[in-house]
Write an enzyme that holds these catalytic residues in place. Sequence first.
Site, PDB file in Angstrom:
ATOM      1  N   GLU A  20      59.752  13.152  15.406  1.00 33.25           N
ATOM      2  CA  GLU A  20      60.866  14.050  15.056  1.00 33.25           C
ATOM      3  C   GLU A  20      62.161  13.348  15.444  1.00 33.25           C
ATOM      4  O   GLU A  20      62.268  12.796  16.532  1.00 33.25           O
ATOM      5  CB  GLU A  20      60.764  15.366  15.831  1.00 33.25           C
ATOM      6  N   PRO A  24      72.558  12.342  13.058  1.00 34.73           N
ATOM      7  CA  PRO A  24      73.613  11.943  14.000  1.00 34.73           C
ATOM      8  C   PRO A  24      74.704  13.008  14.106  1.00 34.73           C
ATOM      9  O   PRO A  24      74.826  13.859  13.221  1.00 34.73           O
ATOM     10  CB  PRO A  24      74.188  10.671  13.369  1.00 34.73           C
ATOM     11  N   HIS A  91      63.424  19.938   8.328  1.00 34.96           N
ATOM     12  CA  HIS A  91      63.328  21.271   8.910  1.00 34.96           C
ATOM     13  C   HIS A  91      64.269  22.176   8.112  1.00 34.96           C
ATOM     14  O   HIS A  91      65.392  21.796   7.813  1.00 34.96           O
ATOM     15  CB  HIS A  91      63.771  21.255  10.377  1.00 34.96           C
ATOM     16  N   ASP A 123      67.140  28.761  16.270  1.00 41.00           N
ATOM     17  CA  ASP A 123      67.468  29.359  17.563  1.00 41.00           C
ATOM     18  C   ASP A 123      68.698  30.241  17.445  1.00 41.00           C
ATOM     19  O   ASP A 123      69.471  30.097  16.497  1.00 41.00           O
ATOM     20  CB  ASP A 123      67.748  28.237  18.574  1.00 41.00           C
TER      21      ASP A 123
END
Length: 313
Positions: A20, A24, A91, A123
């Site tokens: 994973e 940047p 993702h 999240d």
Amino acid sequence: MASELPFLERVGDRTPISLEILPPNRGVGLDAIHSFIESLGGWRPAFISVTYHQAYKIEENDTRIWNRKKPGTIGVCAMLKFQYGLEVIPHVICGGFSTYESEDFLVDLDYLGLNTILALRGDPRKGDDSFTPHRDGHRYASDLVAQVGRLNDGDYMEDIKEPKPTTFTVGVAGYPEKHKECADPDMDIQNLKNKVDAGASFIITQMFFNNEDFFSFEKRCRAAGISVPIIPGIKILTTKRQIEVLPEIFHINIPQQLKEEILACEDNAAAMQVGIEHSIKQAKELIAHGVPCLHLFSMNNTAAITPLLNELK
Ligand code: FAD
């Protein structure tokens, strides 16, 4: 299963290893990612997954506050696929997206041939106690998985004459030590099963430092009727501070003995050595157990992962 998930096919008796990486920070460019890939010295991971960092704070009046530190998930994925010919898994998160925007994002991935994704809720935003979905977006990853399933059936959000179905394969996240927000471990597994029932065909786990947590989780998943491959996620400790920070951020435990060994280290270089040795032990035991793949949360850190890769390659 092997034909559905070709990136998990074994070469000889080797357990596939995946990585994973993070895009940047804004404005930094891709040099460090190129250096990271080149530092692998021609070794090809089973796949590289690229994290997504939530886009915008959605205010009540829908004002978008520009707060993305790490844009570029799609660009990094496309570069890795087309420049290096790597298998790449972007993702895709729910947070910050309306369902229309999720569909647009998925259309871009489909056009780029990035057809395997990791579908996540995302999240809570920094500073928020709980996750707030976009008011027209998904609350749970299972809803995103279901949306991808509809696209695979050619069911877009607009009525389209002769729609072209997408061909996505979807993975989801699992939590050996339970997701923080779910009070009941069995309910957390049931929620994971809902994602699989909605169409997910593999699971990548949160990091854990005690393999018993993974073995017990896997057993409970199987008992609940989850039969898809479960890929353990491994993180190598690289600094002394991580023994405080990682449990706080990821709600995982670090075994007391490992903590003590790290605390006894004079500096981060020594701590990283302990972290590497621990990860080698973990990885060898997981491979002996027969896991379908080992996923390394590499954090783009060649120095940390190379000794582990050298042991396993
Ligand atoms: P969900 O599966 O939606 O679960 C969230 C919580 O809701 C859980 O407690 C679950 O038990 C509960 N739940 C699920 N369905 C229901 C329901 N119907 N009713 C009630 N409760 C329910 N975050 C990012 O922002 N970007 C990334 O790139 C990223 N990559 C990750 C990669 C991996 C391998 C892992 C393990 C996590 C990653 N995360 C990432 C973090 C992840 O977004 C968070 O852990 C998030 O808090 C939960 O995401 P999820 O997809 O597991 O959510």
